[in-house]
Design a protein around this motif. Structure first.
Motif, PDB file in Angstrom:
ATOM      1  N   LEU A  96      42.437  28.203  41.728  1.00 13.87           N
ATOM      2  CA  LEU A  96      41.795  29.513  41.774  1.00 13.87           C
ATOM      3  C   LEU A  96      42.292  30.315  42.967  1.00 13.87           C
ATOM      4  CD1 LEU A  96      38.153  28.524  40.795  1.00 13.87           C
ATOM      5  CD2 LEU A  96      39.786  29.776  39.404  1.00 13.87           C
ATOM      6  N   GLY A 102      40.803  31.420  35.724  1.00 14.94           N
ATOM      7  CA  GLY A 102      39.665  30.593  35.366  1.00 14.94           C
ATOM      8  C   GLY A 102      40.148  29.228  34.947  1.00 14.94           C
ATOM      9  N   LEU A 127      35.625  34.334  34.391  1.00 17.54           N
ATOM     10  CA  LEU A 127      34.743  33.184  34.598  1.00 17.54           C
ATOM     11  C   LEU A 127      33.345  33.613  34.186  1.00 17.54           C
ATOM     12  CD1 LEU A 127      35.743  31.706  38.065  1.00 17.54           C
ATOM     13  CD2 LEU A 127      36.330  30.865  35.810  1.00 17.54           C
ATOM     14  N   THR A 132      30.754  30.751  37.559  1.00 20.41           N
ATOM     15  CA  THR A 132      30.773  31.338  38.900  1.00 20.41           C
ATOM     16  C   THR A 132      29.697  30.695  39.769  1.00 20.41           C
ATOM     17  OG1 THR A 132      31.513  33.431  37.938  1.00 20.41           O
ATOM     18  CG2 THR A 132      30.707  33.493  40.191  1.00 20.41           C
ATOM     19  N   LEU A 135      30.917  27.498  41.032  1.00 21.46           N
ATOM     20  CA  LEU A 135      31.824  27.758  42.144  1.00 21.46           C
ATOM     21  C   LEU A 135      31.039  27.938  43.437  1.00 21.46           C
ATOM     22  CD1 LEU A 135      34.487  30.336  40.877  1.00 21.46           C
ATOM     23  CD2 LEU A 135      34.969  28.197  42.027  1.00 21.46           C
ATOM     24  N   ALA A 203      37.099  35.502  39.780  1.00 22.31           N
ATOM     25  CA  ALA A 203      37.217  34.233  40.506  1.00 22.31           C
ATOM     26  C   ALA A 203      37.820  34.458  41.880  1.00 22.31           C
ATOM     27  CB  ALA A 203      38.078  33.255  39.708  1.00 22.31           C
ATOM     28  N   GLN A 204      38.899  35.259  41.935  1.00 20.20           N
ATOM     29  CA  GLN A 204      39.517  35.564  43.219  1.00 20.20           C
ATOM     30  C   GLN A 204      38.575  36.358  44.108  1.00 20.20           C
ATOM     31  OE1 GLN A 204      43.286  35.135  44.281  1.00 20.20           O
ATOM     32  NE2 GLN A 204      42.392  33.355  43.300  1.00 20.20           N
TER      33      GLN A 204
END
Length: 218
Positions: A96, A102, A127, A132, A135, A203-204
């Motif tokens: 990621l 994703g 995502l 998320t 994460l 995601a970033q």
């Protein structure tokens, strides 16, 4: 038509995914590769919408392949989705950070797999909010070394607020409700933040929010 590149060192895995994708009217598998180096070359040749890349392969692995694709401006339209057997592990987080949009676990249900490919091709929330949140749970237990930084001063206050909510796992609709704005305005704030921060996807954006210290673990 959604154009897909499959990159996995196991022929049986590739053939299984291809069998699922080939029967769909709106999806086309344009190429297959057995390692990351070949996958990067084929991404440049075919410019797929989605590159489904196994994370652990001999030679050039999925993380390095993702890094090379993300670093090439000519491949900015290629969304990398990582394939893994292990779910949320350190390899996935490294991917990621390298620029993956994703990830999917290989034992995913077929209908969920096809839905994920279509979502990734749209370039929307690559995502799901539930992913998320996973994460975030990981970042809470394993803080990133870059936390405690500047807090992304290049953003406006509203953009910064939207990024905080993305990092908390909220969808655009949930962000809109929290900020008392329309969903389209919420999406605009998120997209502008991604543009300013050169983030390829949500995601970033989550990674940057934690690395910058805008959102603190815990």
């Amino acid at each position: 038509m959604i154009r897909v590149l499959l990159v996995d060192d196991q022929p049986l895995i590739r053939s299984g995914f291809r069998a699922l994708l080939d029967v769909e009217d709106d999806i086309e598998v344009v190429a297959e590769a057995a390692d990351g180096g070949e996958g990067v070359l084929l991404a440049g040749k075919h410019l797929p919408d989605i590159a489904l890349i196994d994370i652990q392969m001999p030679g050039v692995d999925g993380i390095e392949a993702t890094r090379r694709i993300a670093a090439d401006p000519a491949l900015s339209g290629v969304h990398v989705v990582i394939l893994t057997n292990y779910g949320l592990d350190e390899y996935v987080f490294n991917a990621l950070r390298a620029g993956a949009a994703g990830f999917l676990v290989k034992d995913i249900e077929p209908e969920d797999f096809l839905h994920a490919v279509r979502v990734a091709a749209r370039g929307d929330a690559l995502l799901a909010p539930s992913i998320t949140r996973k994460l975030i749970d990981r970042y809470v237990t394993v803080p990133l070394g870059g936390a405690g930084g500047t807090g992304l001063p290049e953003l406006t206050n509203r953009e910064r607020e939207a990024v905080v909510l993305v990092a908390r796992g909220l969808s655009n609709d949930e962000i809109a409700g929290h900020m008392v704005i329309s969903p389209s305005t919420a999406k605009t704030h998120v997209n502008r933040a991604m543009t300013k921060l050169h983030a390829r996807d949500r995601a970033q954006l989550v990674v940057l929010a934690y690395e910058s210290g805008l959102v603190a673990p815990g």
